[in-house]
Structures are given as structure tokens and as C-alpha cells.
Design a protein around this motif. Structure first.
Motif, PDB file in Angstrom:
ATOM      1  N   ASN A 100       0.833  -1.207   0.000  1.00  0.00           N
ATOM      2  CA  ASN A 100       0.000   0.000   0.000  1.00  0.00           C
ATOM      3  C   ASN A 100       0.870   1.260   0.000  1.00  0.00           C
ATOM      4  N   MET A 101       1.926   1.241   0.812  1.00  0.00           N
ATOM      5  CA  MET A 101       2.822   2.404   0.867  1.00  0.00           C
ATOM      6  C   MET A 101       3.575   2.579  -0.452  1.00  0.00           C
ATOM      7  N   GLY A 104       1.189   3.904  -2.963  1.00  0.00           N
ATOM      8  CA  GLY A 104       0.904   5.315  -2.682  1.00  0.00           C
ATOM      9  C   GLY A 104       1.958   6.226  -3.292  1.00  0.00           C
ATOM     10  N   ARG A 105       3.198   5.801  -3.214  1.00  0.00           N
ATOM     11  CA  ARG A 105       4.284   6.625  -3.784  1.00  0.00           C
ATOM     12  C   ARG A 105       4.244   6.607  -5.308  1.00  0.00           C
ATOM     13  N   ALA A 107       1.534   6.204  -7.046  1.00  0.00           N
ATOM     14  CA  ALA A 107       0.367   7.027  -7.403  1.00  0.00           C
ATOM     15  C   ALA A 107       0.712   8.512  -7.346  1.00  0.00           C
ATOM     16  N   ALA A 108       1.541   8.902  -6.380  1.00  0.00           N
ATOM     17  CA  ALA A 108       1.948  10.309  -6.289  1.00  0.00           C
ATOM     18  C   ALA A 108       2.801  10.691  -7.512  1.00  0.00           C
ATOM     19  N   ARG A 111       0.522  11.010 -10.445  1.00  0.00           N
ATOM     20  CA  ARG A 111      -0.223  12.273 -10.368  1.00  0.00           C
ATOM     21  C   ARG A 111       0.650  13.418 -10.868  1.00  0.00           C
ATOM     22  N   LEU A 119      -6.364   4.740  -4.980  1.00  0.00           N
ATOM     23  CA  LEU A 119      -5.838   3.404  -4.686  1.00  0.00           C
ATOM     24  C   LEU A 119      -6.936   2.484  -4.179  1.00  0.00           C
TER      25      LEU A 119
ATOM     26  N   ALA B  84      -0.835   6.821   2.779  1.00  0.00           N
ATOM     27  CA  ALA B  84       0.261   6.276   1.980  1.00  0.00           C
ATOM     28  C   ALA B  84       0.548   7.182   0.798  1.00  0.00           C
ATOM     29  N   GLU B  85      -0.357   8.110   0.545  1.00  0.00           N
ATOM     30  CA  GLU B  85      -0.248   8.953  -0.640  1.00  0.00           C
ATOM     31  C   GLU B  85      -0.277  10.412  -0.226  1.00  0.00           C
ATOM     32  N   SER B  86       0.682  11.177  -0.685  1.00  0.00           N
ATOM     33  CA  SER B  86       0.779  12.556  -0.194  1.00  0.00           C
ATOM     34  C   SER B  86       0.545  13.573  -1.297  1.00  0.00           C
ATOM     35  N   GLY B  87      -0.194  13.185  -2.312  1.00  0.00           N
ATOM     36  CA  GLY B  87      -0.433  14.094  -3.430  1.00  0.00           C
ATOM     37  C   GLY B  87      -1.172  15.350  -2.999  1.00  0.00           C
ATOM     38  N   ALA B  89      -3.627  16.925  -4.321  1.00  0.00           N
ATOM     39  CA  ALA B  89      -5.082  16.889  -4.470  1.00  0.00           C
ATOM     40  C   ALA B  89      -5.732  16.236  -3.254  1.00  0.00           C
ATOM     41  N   SER B  90      -5.187  15.088  -2.821  1.00  0.00           N
ATOM     42  CA  SER B  90      -5.779  14.421  -1.672  1.00  0.00           C
ATOM     43  C   SER B  90      -5.593  15.257  -0.414  1.00  0.00           C
TER      44      SER B  90
END
Lengths: 163, 137
Positions: A100-101, A104-105, A107-108, A111, A119, B84-87, B89-90
Motif C-alpha cells: 500500500n505504501m 501510494g508513492r 500514485a503520487a 499524479r 488506490l 500512503a499517498e501525499s499528493g 489533491a488528496s
């Protein structure tokens, strides 16, 4: 429409995410192995962890393959579980969170490349090995890693989202 | 009065790490494994702070946060988001919902303690609590 990330970009996103998370969370350095050298050498039993992402322009998935022994080692290090062996549920949970972590990275990074996505929650299942890369017509990368003496497989793939 | 922290995360590993992290401090930690459970525990226990995971099954962190902000009793409860995601937008979404702060997983212990310490007092325990001794009143 933004172009799909290239296989090279996915390779970079996946590798950076995996190494950063392993180091920051578990203090485990990881080294990438030469292409194609590792999948056949992954020992059983192992776990396959999948995290999907879905966005307006792009969808995809990360798959992480880790030996049970790695999951056990990571759980003992992270949770100081010196009194009893980590349970199967805990090993799976830890691997799900790890993936998941990493996802997440990635996905960033996606983006930042113009592809926002959401996710999914990780799924963890036993896997039959060897785990080989499948043929995908679009952006796909499979990389093999060694971490704490254990082999790890990382598969990242992306495709355009259905219109 | 001992501050109460509610940890809402679907990962037992993360909940276990948080429990261990706050053990040396005069605070109580309660847990929930998804947003739906989190809302129920929050209504029952009225926590002083919620540590909320972003991505969870059943009801995710954003959905729980929205419902929390609609609750007349719980709407002012401080929330720190663990994601887990630091974008951007979120993060913009959670900022609009009044999240006090966020940390990106994997978090550093001292970073999370510092952020929590800005919201509730984190006083080190003076004596080690054992499993068979009652909590400090």
C-alpha cells in the motif's frame, strides 16, 4: 490527454517507491537485480500482494511478490515479536501495508505526470512460483530485487482507463 | 484526565505500531479497523484525537471524516490523517474537511509524536503500567 508513462518511467517510479519504503519503514536497503535473473529463483512459499489504482485517464496495478520468510523477518524486526512467531494474518497484513505504501508513492508520481488516481485496498494471496512477467501490450515493468538476502519481485503496470 | 486517542486503520500492523508508540505516554489508545467502526467507537468514547487512515475498506478515511464533520457532537474532534499517498489533491481534500495535520506512511515516530503533541499533551508515564494493574484514574 497526457501520454501514458513509459516502461522506463514505471521502472523508475516502482524502484524508487520500493527502495524508499523498505528503507524508511524497515531500515532494509534493497538492490535491484539484473533483468530476468530473479523470478525463477524466488523460493516458495511466497505471497503475492496486489494494489490497484483507478483514475480518469489511467488505471493499473502494483504486484509485489515476497517469500514468506521475508514477511516473517520483516514482522519480527518491525514489531519486535521475539516471544512468538508472527501469525500468518500479521505477516499478510504487514505485506499488504508495505505494498500500500509503495503503491501510494507510485500514485503520487503518476499524479505528478498528470494522471490522478485512487488506490484500492491491498489483496494478499499465496502464489505459485516461479512468478514470471506476463505480456502486456502497454506500460509494464517487472523488476527483481534482493533485500536482507531475500528475493522480491515488483510488477507495475498501467493502461488507459476505459472511456 | 488521560487523553484518549482513537486509531482508525485497517492494518493491524499499523495499529500495533501506534499502540507501541504511545505506550510510554499518559494517554489511552482505542482502535477501529475501518471508518464505520471508527464512527461507532468515536460516538461511544469521544476521543480527544483521531489518527485516521486514508485508504480503508467498508468506509474510507475521507468518508468517515465527512460524516464526523456532520455529527454535532464529534464535528470538532481533531483529526490527523495517516496516508500512503501525499499528493496535493488528496491533501487539499482533507484540508477542506478540517484535518489538523497529516503524515505520510511510513511515518517517523518522532514526526508523528510531534504532531500529536501539538494537539494533546503527551506526558511520559512515571511508572510502568503492567497488564494486571488498573489504569491510572
Amino acid at each position: 490527454m497526457k501520454p501514458l508513462p513509459s516502461a522506463e518511467a514505471l521502472h523508475r517510479f516502482g524502484g524508487n517507491a520500493l527502495t524508499e519504503v523498505l528503507l524508511a519503514w524497515l531500515q532494509f536497503p534493497a538492490t535491484e537485480l539484473a533483468s530476468g535473473s530473479e523470478p525463477a529463483t524466488l523460493p516458495e512459499p511466497a505471497l503475492l500482494i496486489t494494489v490497484t489504482w483507478h483514475g480518469d485517464t489511467l488505471s493499473g496495478a502494483l504486484q509485489l511478490v515476497v517469500p514468506d520468510a521475508f514477511a516473517n523477518h520483516a514482522a519480527q524486526v518491525l514489531l519486535d515479536s521475539d516471544s512468538a512467531a508472527p501469525t500468518d494474518a500479521l505477516r499478510r497484513d504487514l505485506c499488504g501495508e508495505l505494498a500500500n505504501m509503495v503503491a501510494g508513492r507510485i500514485a503520487a508520481d503518476l499524479r505528478s505526470a498528470g494522471h490522478s488516481s485512487t488506490l484500492g485496498t491491498p489483496t494478499v494471496q499465496p502464489v505459485s512460483l516461479p512468478f514470471a512477467d506476463e505480456a502486456h501490450p502497454l506500460g509494464t515493468t517487472f523488476t527483481a530485487w534482493r533485500c536482507q538476502g531475500f528475493p522480491i519481485g515488483l510488477h507495475v503496470r498501467c493502461q488507459p482507463s476505459p472511456a | 484526565m488521560t487523553p484518549l486517542i482513537l486509531s482508525v486503520d485497517d492494518s493491524a500492523t499499523v495499529r500495533s505500531l501506534l499502540s507501541r508508540l504511545f505506550r510510554p505516554f499518559e494517554c489511552e489508545l482505542c482502535e477501529a479497523s475501518n471508518g464505520e467502526e471508527g464512527l461507532a467507537v468515536a460516538a461511544q468514547r469521544r476521543p480527544d484525537l483521531i489518527l485516521l487512515d486514508y485508504n480503508m475498506p467498508v468506509l474510507d478515511g475521507i468518508a468517515m471524516l465527512r460524516r464526523l464533520r456532520e455529527d454535532p457532537v464529534l464535528k470538532r474532534t481533531p483529526v490527523i490523517m495517516l496516508t500512503a499517498e501525499s499528493g496535493p489533491a488528496s491533501m487539499a481534500t482533507v484540508a477542506r474537511l478540517g484535518v489538523r495535520d497529516y503524515v505520510t506512511k511510513p511515518f517517523r515516530d518522532e514526526q508523528l509524536l510531534a504532531k500529536v503533541g501539538r494537539i494533546i499533551p503527551l506526558v511520559p508515564r512515571t511508572t510502568e503500567r503492567t497488564s494486571d494493574s488498573p489504569p491510572t484514574p
